[in-house]
Design an enzyme around this catalytic site. Structure first.
Site, PDB file in Angstrom:
ATOM      1  N   MET A  37      29.384  65.183  64.537  1.00  0.00           N
ATOM      2  CA  MET A  37      30.785  65.322  64.946  1.00  0.00           C
ATOM      3  C   MET A  37      31.507  66.203  63.933  1.00  0.00           C
ATOM      4  SD  MET A  37      31.820  61.857  66.849  1.00  0.00           S
ATOM      5  CE  MET A  37      32.041  60.808  65.446  1.00  0.00           C
ATOM      6  N   GLY A  38      30.757  67.007  63.192  1.00  0.00           N
ATOM      7  CA  GLY A  38      31.370  67.904  62.217  1.00  0.00           C
ATOM      8  C   GLY A  38      31.691  67.191  60.926  1.00  0.00           C
ATOM      9  N   LEU A  40      30.771  68.127  58.044  1.00  0.00           N
ATOM     10  CA  LEU A  40      29.406  67.977  57.536  1.00  0.00           C
ATOM     11  C   LEU A  40      29.393  67.680  56.036  1.00  0.00           C
ATOM     12  CD1 LEU A  40      27.439  70.825  59.357  1.00  0.00           C
ATOM     13  CD2 LEU A  40      28.043  68.541  60.148  1.00  0.00           C
ATOM     14  N   HIS A  44      24.355  65.123  56.529  1.00  0.00           N
ATOM     15  CA  HIS A  44      24.037  65.996  57.676  1.00  0.00           C
ATOM     16  C   HIS A  44      23.136  67.144  57.229  1.00  0.00           C
ATOM     17  CE1 HIS A  44      28.208  64.547  58.917  1.00  0.00           C
ATOM     18  NE2 HIS A  44      27.456  64.170  59.950  1.00  0.00           N
ATOM     19  N   GLY A 154      20.580  60.007  61.212  1.00  0.00           N
ATOM     20  CA  GLY A 154      20.512  59.369  59.895  1.00  0.00           C
ATOM     21  C   GLY A 154      20.295  57.867  60.012  1.00  0.00           C
ATOM     22  N   LYS A 156      21.563  55.761  58.094  1.00  0.00           N
ATOM     23  CA  LYS A 156      22.796  55.036  57.751  1.00  0.00           C
ATOM     24  C   LYS A 156      23.364  54.384  59.012  1.00  0.00           C
ATOM     25  CE  LYS A 156      26.908  55.915  57.778  1.00  0.00           C
ATOM     26  NZ  LYS A 156      28.233  56.361  57.927  1.00  0.00           N
ATOM     27  N   ASP A 157      23.283  55.115  60.132  1.00  0.00           N
ATOM     28  CA  ASP A 157      23.733  54.567  61.414  1.00  0.00           C
ATOM     29  C   ASP A 157      22.532  53.919  62.090  1.00  0.00           C
ATOM     30  OD1 ASP A 157      26.520  55.517  61.375  1.00  0.00           O
ATOM     31  OD2 ASP A 157      25.578  57.476  61.328  1.00  0.00           O
ATOM     32  N   GLN A 160      22.781  52.979  65.768  1.00  0.00           N
ATOM     33  CA  GLN A 160      22.773  54.174  66.630  1.00  0.00           C
ATOM     34  C   GLN A 160      21.342  54.679  66.824  1.00  0.00           C
ATOM     35  OE1 GLN A 160      25.817  57.444  66.609  1.00  0.00           O
ATOM     36  NE2 GLN A 160      24.345  58.428  65.264  1.00  0.00           N
ATOM     37  N   MET A 191      26.790  58.371  52.170  1.00  0.00           N
ATOM     38  CA  MET A 191      27.649  59.501  52.557  1.00  0.00           C
ATOM     39  C   MET A 191      28.129  59.323  53.984  1.00  0.00           C
ATOM     40  SD  MET A 191      26.634  62.862  50.723  1.00  0.00           S
ATOM     41  CE  MET A 191      26.285  62.869  48.979  1.00  0.00           C
TER      42      MET A 191
HETATM   43  O1  PAF Z   1      26.538  60.015  64.441  1.00  0.00           O
HETATM   44  C1  PAF Z   1      27.392  60.768  64.953  1.00  0.00           C
HETATM   45  O2  PAF Z   1      27.991  61.612  64.289  1.00  0.00           O
HETATM   46  C2  PAF Z   1      27.722  60.627  66.432  1.00  0.00           C
HETATM   47  O3  PAF Z   1      27.710  59.298  66.836  1.00  0.00           O
HETATM   48  C3  PAF Z   1      26.832  61.490  67.333  1.00  0.00           C
HETATM   49  C4  PAF Z   1      25.378  61.042  67.295  1.00  0.00           C
HETATM   50  C5  PAF Z   1      26.926  62.947  66.922  1.00  0.00           C
HETATM   51  C6  PAF Z   1      27.304  61.376  68.788  1.00  0.00           C
HETATM   52  O4  PAF Z   1      28.617  61.804  68.928  1.00  0.00           O
END
Ligand code: PAF
Length: 287
Positions: A37-38, A40, A44, A154, A156-157, A160, A191
């Site tokens: 989502m930018g 960075l 990232h 990552g 960290k998530d 997800q 981070m």
């Molecule tokens: O982890 C993230 O930044 C967001 O959840 C992702 C995977 C880019 C989806 O928008």
């Protein structure tokens, strides 16, 4: 094998991105996608560097996905820094930055979503009702547009990563998901783009997350396996910090994300903690 072309570019149009990916696939080039989502940061960039060593073409998507935010303030406060992000992504080895507009991704009348029960409803899913519906929908769309062979997320998530893997497996998507280690600041803070929103005092307070994880891991390594005792240790370490407020603390199975009564090797300690107004997450596996 790495693509040698120097014409790095930012693509905004979905049609152009699809055409670029189709051309690359027709040439037999392997595509790696790093969805972001930018804003960075080094976390990232380490995903992009890994992707660049494993693929011919690396696409970094930069899209602040409105449908995964349940708090409008969180969405509006999210930093938007495309120019700097593109430069950092290219320097780390990206070939293309894909930055679509929200109206193109979700045109008027959009009504197709990817929903999951089970692991997406626990941890962050319990306190952020439609978050993973938004994440899975946008990741599914990005896979459809960029047609990656590999996609990088990552650790960290952790939740997800788990739900994206489950979606790819259950919906037979033709992409390999690579989980990459959490990158940390020198003092151990994971981070995150959200760290930039911490005041100086909050930034110091945020160390309580890694302190808590370290303390619980030390207990586990000393032989303690009761999830109740380990969770209490995590909570005590967080609650010593006056600026911190626990959202959740859980010890879970890494696939189902269901709470376990006894911690085993591979299980996950997962935390979400507000430091002031900023919600941070972190996790660690028992090894
Ligand atoms: O982890 C993230 O930044 C967001 O959840 C992702 C995977 C880019 C989806 O928008």
């Amino acid at each position: 094998m790495k693509n040698t072309s120097d014409d790095k570019k930012i693509i905004h149009s979905i049609a152009e991105m699809r055409a670029y990916a189709a051309d690359a696939a027709a040439l037999g080039e392997q595509i790696g996608l790093v969805p972001t989502m930018g804003a960075l940061h080094e976390g990232h960039l380490s995903l992009i560097r890994t992707a660049a060593t494993e693929n011919d073409i690396v696409i970094v998507s930069v899209f602040v996905n409105p449908i995964q935010f349940d708090d409008p303030y969180d969405l509006s406060a999210y930093p938007k820094t495309l120019k700097a992000d593109a430069e950092a992504a290219f320097n780390a080895g990206a070939d293309v930055v894909f930055a679509p507009g929200a109206d193109d991704m979700y045109p008027k009348g959009f009504s197709s979503y990817i929903d999951m029960t089970g692991p997406s409803e626990r941890l962050c899913g319990a306190s952020r009702a439609s978050h993973f519906r938004g994440v899975l929908t946008v990741v599914g769309k990005l896979f459809g547009i960029c047609m990656p062979d590999m996609a990088y997320f990552g650790e960290k998530d952790a939740q997800q990563l788990t739900v994206v893997r489950k979606m790819v497996n259950e919906l037979n998507m033709n992409v390999t998901i690579r989980g990459c280690p959490t990158v940390r600041e020198e003092d151990g803070l994971a981070m995150s783009s959200r760290n930039a929103r911490l005041s100086e005092d909050e930034r110091v307070a945020a160390r309580c997350l890694i302190r808590a994880l370290d303390e619980a891991r030390a207990l586990y390594e000393a032989g303690e396996t009761s999830a109740e005792v380990l969770s209490k240790a995590l909570r005590n370490a967080i609650e010593k910090e006056p600026l911190a407020r626990v959202d959740y603390i859980d010890i879970v199975d890494p696939l189902s994300l269901e709470a376990v009564p006894e911690a085993r090797r591979g299980d996950l300690m997962a935390l979400a903690v507000y430091i002031g107004e900023v919600r941070l997450i972190d996790n660690r596996r028992f090894e």
